[in-house]
Write an enzyme that holds these catalytic residues in place. Structure first.
Site, PDB file in Angstrom:
ATOM      1  N   TYR A  26       0.848  -1.193   0.000  1.00 14.35           N
ATOM      2  CA  TYR A  26       0.000   0.000   0.000  1.00 14.35           C
ATOM      3  C   TYR A  26       0.884   1.242   0.000  1.00 14.35           C
ATOM      4  O   TYR A  26       0.648   2.184  -0.732  1.00 14.35           O
ATOM      5  CB  TYR A  26      -0.890  -0.021   1.248  1.00 14.35           C
ATOM      6  CG  TYR A  26      -1.921   1.087   1.254  1.00 14.35           C
ATOM      7  CD1 TYR A  26      -3.177   0.880   0.682  1.00 14.35           C
ATOM      8  CD2 TYR A  26      -1.657   2.317   1.834  1.00 14.35           C
ATOM      9  CE1 TYR A  26      -4.127   1.878   0.672  1.00 14.35           C
ATOM     10  CE2 TYR A  26      -2.601   3.328   1.833  1.00 14.35           C
ATOM     11  CZ  TYR A  26      -3.838   3.113   1.254  1.00 14.35           C
ATOM     12  OH  TYR A  26      -4.773   4.104   1.255  1.00 14.35           O
ATOM     13  N   PHE A  53      -9.577  19.823 -24.397  1.00 17.48           N
ATOM     14  CA  PHE A  53      -9.881  18.406 -24.497  1.00 17.48           C
ATOM     15  C   PHE A  53     -11.159  18.163 -23.686  1.00 17.48           C
ATOM     16  O   PHE A  53     -11.419  18.899 -22.727  1.00 17.48           O
ATOM     17  CB  PHE A  53      -8.705  17.552 -23.978  1.00 17.48           C
ATOM     18  CG  PHE A  53      -8.970  16.087 -24.152  1.00 17.48           C
ATOM     19  CD1 PHE A  53      -9.006  15.534 -25.428  1.00 17.48           C
ATOM     20  CD2 PHE A  53      -9.209  15.262 -23.062  1.00 17.48           C
ATOM     21  CE1 PHE A  53      -9.286  14.189 -25.597  1.00 17.48           C
ATOM     22  CE2 PHE A  53      -9.485  13.914 -23.238  1.00 17.48           C
ATOM     23  CZ  PHE A  53      -9.519  13.375 -24.505  1.00 17.48           C
ATOM     24  N   THR A  54     -11.915  17.155 -24.083  1.00 16.07           N
ATOM     25  CA  THR A  54     -13.247  16.945 -23.489  1.00 16.07           C
ATOM     26  C   THR A  54     -13.222  16.899 -21.960  1.00 16.07           C
ATOM     27  O   THR A  54     -13.892  17.690 -21.288  1.00 16.07           O
ATOM     28  CB  THR A  54     -13.859  15.641 -24.022  1.00 16.07           C
ATOM     29  OG1 THR A  54     -12.902  14.593 -23.842  1.00 16.07           O
ATOM     30  CG2 THR A  54     -14.204  15.760 -25.499  1.00 16.07           C
ATOM     31  N   ASP A  61      -0.353  19.165 -20.877  1.00 17.77           N
ATOM     32  CA  ASP A  61      -1.017  17.859 -20.947  1.00 17.77           C
ATOM     33  C   ASP A  61      -0.174  17.012 -21.885  1.00 17.77           C
ATOM     34  O   ASP A  61      -0.178  17.216 -23.103  1.00 17.77           O
ATOM     35  CB  ASP A  61      -2.442  18.037 -21.483  1.00 17.77           C
ATOM     36  CG  ASP A  61      -3.180  16.702 -21.625  1.00 17.77           C
ATOM     37  OD1 ASP A  61      -2.520  15.644 -21.583  1.00 17.77           O
ATOM     38  OD2 ASP A  61      -4.417  16.729 -21.784  1.00 17.77           O
ATOM     39  N   LYS A 121      -2.007   6.362 -22.516  1.00 16.89           N
ATOM     40  CA  LYS A 121      -1.406   6.667 -23.819  1.00 16.89           C
ATOM     41  C   LYS A 121       0.115   6.717 -23.688  1.00 16.89           C
ATOM     42  O   LYS A 121       0.823   5.934 -24.276  1.00 16.89           O
ATOM     43  CB  LYS A 121      -1.931   8.009 -24.341  1.00 16.89           C
ATOM     44  CG  LYS A 121      -3.390   7.943 -24.742  1.00 16.89           C
ATOM     45  CD  LYS A 121      -4.206   8.914 -23.959  1.00 16.89           C
ATOM     46  CE  LYS A 121      -5.683   8.742 -24.252  1.00 16.89           C
ATOM     47  NZ  LYS A 121      -6.415   9.971 -24.040  1.00 16.89           N
ATOM     48  N   ARG A 168     -15.594  12.936 -33.433  1.00 15.43           N
ATOM     49  CA  ARG A 168     -14.927  14.076 -32.800  1.00 15.43           C
ATOM     50  C   ARG A 168     -15.452  15.317 -33.511  1.00 15.43           C
ATOM     51  O   ARG A 168     -14.860  15.820 -34.451  1.00 15.43           O
ATOM     52  CB  ARG A 168     -13.401  13.971 -32.937  1.00 15.43           C
ATOM     53  CG  ARG A 168     -12.783  12.873 -32.106  1.00 15.43           C
ATOM     54  CD  ARG A 168     -12.513  13.202 -30.652  1.00 15.43           C
ATOM     55  NE  ARG A 168     -13.597  13.076 -29.712  1.00 15.43           N
ATOM     56  CZ  ARG A 168     -13.443  12.798 -28.417  1.00 15.43           C
ATOM     57  NH1 ARG A 168     -12.258  12.564 -27.921  1.00 15.43           N
ATOM     58  NH2 ARG A 168     -14.474  12.754 -27.611  1.00 15.43           N
ATOM     59  N   PHE A 227     -21.302  12.669 -25.313  1.00 13.58           N
ATOM     60  CA  PHE A 227     -20.848  11.746 -26.360  1.00 13.58           C
ATOM     61  C   PHE A 227     -20.529  10.361 -25.820  1.00 13.58           C
ATOM     62  O   PHE A 227     -20.565   9.382 -26.545  1.00 13.58           O
ATOM     63  CB  PHE A 227     -19.615  12.317 -27.091  1.00 13.58           C
ATOM     64  CG  PHE A 227     -18.398  12.454 -26.207  1.00 13.58           C
ATOM     65  CD1 PHE A 227     -18.205  13.595 -25.448  1.00 13.58           C
ATOM     66  CD2 PHE A 227     -17.457  11.436 -26.131  1.00 13.58           C
ATOM     67  CE1 PHE A 227     -17.086  13.718 -24.622  1.00 13.58           C
ATOM     68  CE2 PHE A 227     -16.339  11.552 -25.322  1.00 13.58           C
ATOM     69  CZ  PHE A 227     -16.160  12.695 -24.561  1.00 13.58           C
TER      70      PHE A 227
HETATM   71  C1  PLP Z   1      -6.900  10.742 -23.080  1.00 14.04           C
HETATM   72  C2  PLP Z   1      -6.542  12.102 -22.795  1.00 14.04           C
HETATM   73  C3  PLP Z   1      -6.801  12.653 -21.532  1.00 14.04           C
HETATM   74  C4  PLP Z   1      -7.509  11.892 -20.435  1.00 14.04           C
HETATM   75  O1  PLP Z   1      -6.799  10.770 -20.054  1.00 14.04           O
HETATM   76  P1  PLP Z   1      -7.541   9.479 -19.464  1.00 14.04           P
HETATM   77  O2  PLP Z   1      -6.435   8.596 -19.015  1.00 14.04           O
HETATM   78  O3  PLP Z   1      -8.354   8.893 -20.578  1.00 14.04           O
HETATM   79  O4  PLP Z   1      -8.403   9.939 -18.363  1.00 14.04           O
HETATM   80  C5  PLP Z   1      -6.418  13.964 -21.321  1.00 14.04           C
HETATM   81  N1  PLP Z   1      -5.833  14.675 -22.274  1.00 14.04           N
HETATM   82  C6  PLP Z   1      -5.577  14.190 -23.497  1.00 14.04           C
HETATM   83  C7  PLP Z   1      -4.904  15.034 -24.518  1.00 14.04           C
HETATM   84  C8  PLP Z   1      -5.918  12.881 -23.812  1.00 14.04           C
HETATM   85  O5  PLP Z   1      -5.675  12.412 -25.031  1.00 14.04           O
END
Ligand code: PLP
Length: 482
Positions: free
Chosen positions: A80, A132-133, A223, A266, A389, A455
């Site tokens: 932990y 970003f969303t 980001d 990613k 998108r 979406f």
């Molecule tokens: C996917 C993504 C996020 C969010 O990440 P998650 O791991 O899916 O929550 C934020 N910013 C960008 C540019 C992304 O492509």
């Protein structure tokens, strides 16, 4: 991946890895695909994976792992608090980002949540190259306002501009003059700009942004979710960096930022996320949110196995043969579509290939969601699942009006190291067929429209009966259901 020239003079991407574990796929007959898309409310997020042939929804958490990643997962140290696995991940992050402090989160949007809580006060602005969303949802949930300052070329679908994710520097200066630096919570630069086609920014543009932010005391937040592709584009498109190693470009980027957050779904070929900074005060100001929302400071909601995988994944991201896999595959996909006259976003970016639904379905009103309709039509025709998108991915204003997206795109993500060139060829062919029959395809309308991030789980239906006409034409043209 490398790009080799064949004896014929043509040039193709060539994988620098081999596949040692496979997963069987099924291609359902088109009548079954029609049933599936109707059950999913014409929203590709609601399709069941068993009904999908090639899943090009996203690159999030579905990149193929390497043998080294899988091996490392077996050595994960479960604790932990204070696990060795966390120490290894932290050390790797410090190496690649050159920053001392790390706050782990379960995925990228959780980092956004913490940053929005920590920095955004009601009425404040977050300036960004492009939203970003999930980022926008967190900022507006804290009462903040998102202002986009992307260079105009970023919003033109076709262009020769190599860095369509660049910030418009004059617009940034104007914003500071008009609204005051004290009202800007932070500047957020999104590397590999997701919603405009995975388009990169340059190192020199970031330098200019950083210079202005530092002069005005505005924190610069990156980001870095799509950083891998952006690193590759800087190396191959920015002459200054042609001879730099990926590691050097990475460090040069980090030095210009105050805070960097990322989705490790990613970046790093795993599942997780986090925030890095070199500033102890910032680290301490955000730290309390991690045990409160994510998990203790040495895992933040991630499993130890995933943390091991991310550590190795970050290491592999330094390898040019690895990070060029995505961009070269995507460029091939985009070129193949362009050769067939299919309207696509150019130049090819990262993340995936992006089809321009505005031109593809120019007879469909934007209020009937052409990119959502195209995503459904492409699934019907091929079993390939892409993602809308466009306007569907936008959020209504508080007064209920619906902003129309700058671009209507069908994104076909290419998770890294997952698909083969023949699968890309198949997807191209079926999209070509939809293009030849595009007049059959009509729009969509809401059946159930959620208020937030609609979406993801909203449900729609076809306007008219175009779906049955498309199925009938498919059977006629191919003489079969497949
Ligand atoms: C996917 C993504 C996020 C969010 O990440 P998650 O791991 O899916 O929550 C934020 N910013 C960008 C540019 C992304 O492509």
């Amino acid at each position: 991946m490398s790009k080799v020239t064949y004896f014929s003079g043509e040039s193709f991407p060539l994988e620098m890895h081999k596949v040692r574990i496979i997963q069987k796929l099924t291609l359902l007959p088109i009548e079954e695909r029609l049933r599936a898309v109707e059950e999913a409310g014409y929203n590709t997020f609601l399709l069941q994976n068993k009904d999908v042939f090639l899943d090009m929804l996203t690159d999030s958490g579905v990149n193929a792992m390497s043998d080294r990643q899988q091996a490392a997962m077996l050595t994960a140290d479960d604790a932990y608090a204070g696990s060795e696995t966390f120490t290894r991940l932290h050390a790797k992050l410090s190496e690649v980002f050159g920053m001392k402090y790390f706050l782990p989160t379960h995925q990228g949007r959780a980092a956004e949540h913490i940053l929005a809580r920590g920095f955004v006060k009601p009425g404040q602005i977050v300036a960004t190259n492009y939203h970003f969303t999930t980022t926008k949802a967190h900022i507006t949930a804290q009462g903040g306002e998102v202002v986009e300052l992307i260079e105009p070329s970023g919003l033109s679908v076709t262009s020769d501009e190599p860095f369509k994710g660049n910030v418009d520097i004059d617009a940034l200066t104007n914003l500071i003059n008009e609204r005051g630096a004290e009202n800007i919570a932070f500047f957020r630069v999104e590397t590999g700009t997701n919603l405009v086609g995975g388009q990169p920014h340059s190192l020199s543009n970031l330098r200019a942004v950083s210079h202005i932010c530092r002069r005005h005391g505005i924190p610069l937040v990156m980001d870095a979710s799509l950083l891998a592709d952006n690193l590759y584009f800087i190396k191959t498109r920015e002459p200054e960096c042609a001879d730099w190693s990926v590691a050097d470009i990475w460090l040069a980027i980090s030095q210009l930022c105050d805070i960097i957050y990322f989705s490790a779904r990613k970046l790093g070929f795993g599942r997780g996320g986090g925030i890095v900074t070199d500033d102890l005060k910032i680290y301490e100001s955000l730290r309390a949110w991690v045990p409160m929302f994510e998990g203790f400071l040495t895992y933040g909601g991630m499993s130890v196995r995933e943390m091991e995988a991310i550590t190795i994944g970050l290491d592999e991201t330094l390898d040019e043969d690895m990070i060029n896999q995505g961009p070269l595959f995507i460029a091939h996909f985009v070129d193949e579509m362009e050769r067939r006259g299919i309207p696509v976003v150019t130049p090819a970016g990262g993340l995936g290939a992006h089809v321009d639904a505005m031109r593809f379905l120019d007879h469909v009103d934007q209020r009937q969601y052409p990119s959502g309709a195209l995503a459904a039509a492409v699934y019907l025709a091929s079993g390939v699942r892409g993602m809308e998108r466009g306007t569907l991915s936008e959020q209504r204003e508080p007064d209920g009006t619906e902003p129309l997206a700058h671009m209507e795109l069908l994104r076909l993500a290419l998770p890294r190291r997952v698909f083969t060139l023949s699968q890309v060829q198949y997807a191209t062919d079926r999209i070509h067929w939809v293009y030849a029959n595009r007049r059959i395809v009509g729009g969509l309308e809401w059946v159930e429209e959620p208020e937030i991030l609609r979406f993801f789980y909203g449900r729609l239906r076809a306007v008219g009966d175009w779906q049955h006409a498309l199925v009938a034409k498919f059977r006629e043209d191919f003489g079969s259901s497949l």
